[in-house]
Design a protein around this motif. Structure first.
Motif, PDB file in Angstrom:
ATOM      1  N   ASP A  92     -90.423  79.839  23.418  1.00  0.00           N
ATOM      2  CA  ASP A  92     -90.412  81.309  23.444  1.00  0.00           C
ATOM      3  C   ASP A  92     -89.522  81.896  24.528  1.00  0.00           C
ATOM      4  OD1 ASP A  92     -92.167  81.186  21.334  1.00  0.00           O
ATOM      5  OD2 ASP A  92     -93.952  81.448  22.575  1.00  0.00           O
ATOM      6  N   VAL A  93     -89.467  81.275  25.700  1.00  0.00           N
ATOM      7  CA  VAL A  93     -88.715  81.892  26.803  1.00  0.00           C
ATOM      8  C   VAL A  93     -87.615  81.000  27.374  1.00  0.00           C
ATOM      9  CG1 VAL A  93     -90.660  83.364  27.455  1.00  0.00           C
ATOM     10  CG2 VAL A  93     -90.375  81.151  28.614  1.00  0.00           C
ATOM     11  N   GLY A  94     -87.619  79.702  27.016  1.00  0.00           N
ATOM     12  CA  GLY A  94     -86.565  78.810  27.511  1.00  0.00           C
ATOM     13  C   GLY A  94     -87.005  78.051  28.752  1.00  0.00           C
ATOM     14  N   VAL A  95     -86.373  76.924  28.964  1.00  0.00           N
ATOM     15  CA  VAL A  95     -86.771  76.030  30.050  1.00  0.00           C
ATOM     16  C   VAL A  95     -86.480  76.652  31.417  1.00  0.00           C
ATOM     17  CG1 VAL A  95     -84.570  74.743  30.125  1.00  0.00           C
ATOM     18  CG2 VAL A  95     -86.684  73.613  30.824  1.00  0.00           C
ATOM     19  N   GLU A  96     -85.460  77.508  31.482  1.00  0.00           N
ATOM     20  CA  GLU A  96     -85.104  78.103  32.771  1.00  0.00           C
ATOM     21  C   GLU A  96     -86.194  79.044  33.281  1.00  0.00           C
ATOM     22  OE1 GLU A  96     -81.102  78.726  34.258  1.00  0.00           O
ATOM     23  OE2 GLU A  96     -80.534  79.051  32.183  1.00  0.00           O
ATOM     24  N   SER A  97     -86.936  79.666  32.343  1.00  0.00           N
ATOM     25  CA  SER A  97     -87.988  80.604  32.744  1.00  0.00           C
ATOM     26  C   SER A  97     -89.342  79.923  32.892  1.00  0.00           C
ATOM     27  CB  SER A  97     -88.091  81.731  31.711  1.00  0.00           C
ATOM     28  OG  SER A  97     -86.836  82.331  31.523  1.00  0.00           O
ATOM     29  N   LEU A  98     -89.402  78.616  32.652  1.00  0.00           N
ATOM     30  CA  LEU A  98     -90.673  77.890  32.748  1.00  0.00           C
ATOM     31  C   LEU A  98     -91.047  77.666  34.217  1.00  0.00           C
ATOM     32  CD1 LEU A  98     -92.591  76.244  30.692  1.00  0.00           C
ATOM     33  CD2 LEU A  98     -91.426  74.239  31.605  1.00  0.00           C
ATOM     34  N   THR A  99     -92.272  78.050  34.582  1.00  0.00           N
ATOM     35  CA  THR A  99     -92.762  77.792  35.937  1.00  0.00           C
ATOM     36  C   THR A  99     -94.191  77.262  35.831  1.00  0.00           C
ATOM     37  OG1 THR A  99     -93.681  80.015  36.152  1.00  0.00           O
ATOM     38  CG2 THR A  99     -91.426  79.705  36.947  1.00  0.00           C
ATOM     39  N   ILE A 100     -94.644  76.565  36.878  1.00  0.00           N
ATOM     40  CA  ILE A 100     -96.034  76.104  36.933  1.00  0.00           C
ATOM     41  C   ILE A 100     -96.957  77.326  36.747  1.00  0.00           C
ATOM     42  CG2 ILE A 100     -97.826  75.142  38.443  1.00  0.00           C
ATOM     43  CD1 ILE A 100     -96.130  72.845  38.330  1.00  0.00           C
ATOM     44  N   ARG A 101     -96.575  78.427  37.376  1.00  0.00           N
ATOM     45  CA  ARG A 101     -97.392  79.639  37.307  1.00  0.00           C
ATOM     46  C   ARG A 101     -97.544  80.167  35.878  1.00  0.00           C
ATOM     47  NH1 ARG A 101     -98.601  84.246  40.769  1.00  0.00           N
ATOM     48  NH2 ARG A 101     -97.510  83.235  42.490  1.00  0.00           N
ATOM     49  N   ASN A 102     -96.419  80.298  35.134  1.00  0.00           N
ATOM     50  CA  ASN A 102     -96.598  80.852  33.788  1.00  0.00           C
ATOM     51  C   ASN A 102     -97.233  79.857  32.815  1.00  0.00           C
ATOM     52  OD1 ASN A 102     -94.247  79.458  32.961  1.00  0.00           O
ATOM     53  ND2 ASN A 102     -92.964  81.290  32.980  1.00  0.00           N
ATOM     54  N   VAL A 103     -97.088  78.559  33.108  1.00  0.00           N
ATOM     55  CA  VAL A 103     -97.837  77.566  32.309  1.00  0.00           C
ATOM     56  C   VAL A 103     -99.338  77.767  32.544  1.00  0.00           C
ATOM     57  CG1 VAL A 103     -98.373  75.102  32.042  1.00  0.00           C
ATOM     58  CG2 VAL A 103     -95.987  75.850  32.208  1.00  0.00           C
TER      59      VAL A 103
END
Lengths: 195, 195
Positions: free
Chosen positions: B24-35
């Motif tokens: 949905d948002v891409g690997v660059e926007s992936l963070t531990i926090r949003n997971v």
């Protein structure tokens, strides 16, 4: 118009640095700051030429695409056949390897960004047109099955080139240039090439 | 060993969230926090199961790879031929599309990370083995050119699947499932399939 030429030249210089950094450290580690450092400019100069990292990547990708297309057209003008022309875009040379690093980084971003996706679709359409022309030319020279559909062949060639690059870029030791060329040759023969 | 099962189950749950976020948002926007937010856990729970974003991505990619391999083996056990089995890994279903998002993100990172590159090479070797087995089986059933080299065909099938996914994931409107299946069918016929 010396100023305009300088502007484009400066952008091209920065794009070259972007391409080298993407190749060496990856798109995730690319910043305006490390582009400026590697190029030997201040960040304010880089920002004068590019609004953002995204903007730099779009331009760098366009430059790589234009260079690859020119190389294919030059090989064709020099009398190169379909196989030689397609071989140019495979990740065999150091230059094309760094272009593929940039293309992969760009594809990853294009899945989430409509403007990048449009640029990517333009790239696919341009490659499709060049390959279809080469197939028609080969058919006229009796070097390609006259019953083959040039558009279908061109799409299959794109699938092959992208798939070959995806495998080779992840395991270059298993994919020296001559093995890539061998798989290209076999694929083109199966598609109807007789060159 | 209920604790161990829970541990794996929790990691699998988090991996599913990672896959959805990458889609949905891409690997660059992936963070531990949003997971953590998407999974409904605190960040400290996520950190208990995964040391880093990289660690989450490796596991999520392995899960997707295992699921795709199981789906291919299940199709084969149910009597599916070579074409049906390869079709399963094309980005035709919503599930495989989100797996391909993850694979592309992972490839991008694997070019700069030796451990990820090794995991990626394992994936290529596993796919190669499955496809080669399917070709041998098809040859035994008289459904494939007996002179074809199963390893060469398996490699060509991998090139095709990666290249097809690269084109389709960037322009899904131009690549509905039936068009992908058509190109797969034609490619396999050219390689020697008679199924």
């Amino acid at each position: 118009m010396p100023k305009k030429v300088d502007h484009h030249q400066r952008r091209t210089e920065i794009a070259r640095v972007v391409r080298e950094l993407v190749r060496d450290v990856g798109v995730e580690s690319l910043t305006i700051r490390n582009v400026a450092e590697s190029a030997g400019f201040s960040t304010s100069i880089v920002v004068h030429y590019f609004d953002s990292k995204r903007d730099m990547l779009i331009f760098a990708q366009q430059e790589s695409r234009r260079r690859a297309e020119s190389a294919v057209r030059a090989a064709r003008a020099a009398g190169g056949g379909l196989e030689d022309c397609v071989a140019i875009i495979l990740p065999c040379s150091e230059e094309m390897k760094s272009d593929w690093h940039l293309f992969f980084a760009f594809w990853g971003m294009a899945m989430y960004d409509e403007e990048l996706a449009e640029e990517r679709r333009d790239g696919v359409a341009d490659a499709q047109a060049i390959f279809a022309e080469l197939v028609v030319e080969a058919q006229q020279q009796g070097l390609f099955d006259p019953n083959a559909d040039p558009e279908m062949v061109a799409t299959s060639v794109q699938i092959f080139a992208n798939g070959m690059a995806a495998l080779a870029m992840q395991g270059m030791q298993a994919w020296p240039a001559d093995r890539q060329r061998h798989f290209l040759h076999e694929e083109l023969r199966r598609l109807g090439y007789r060159g």
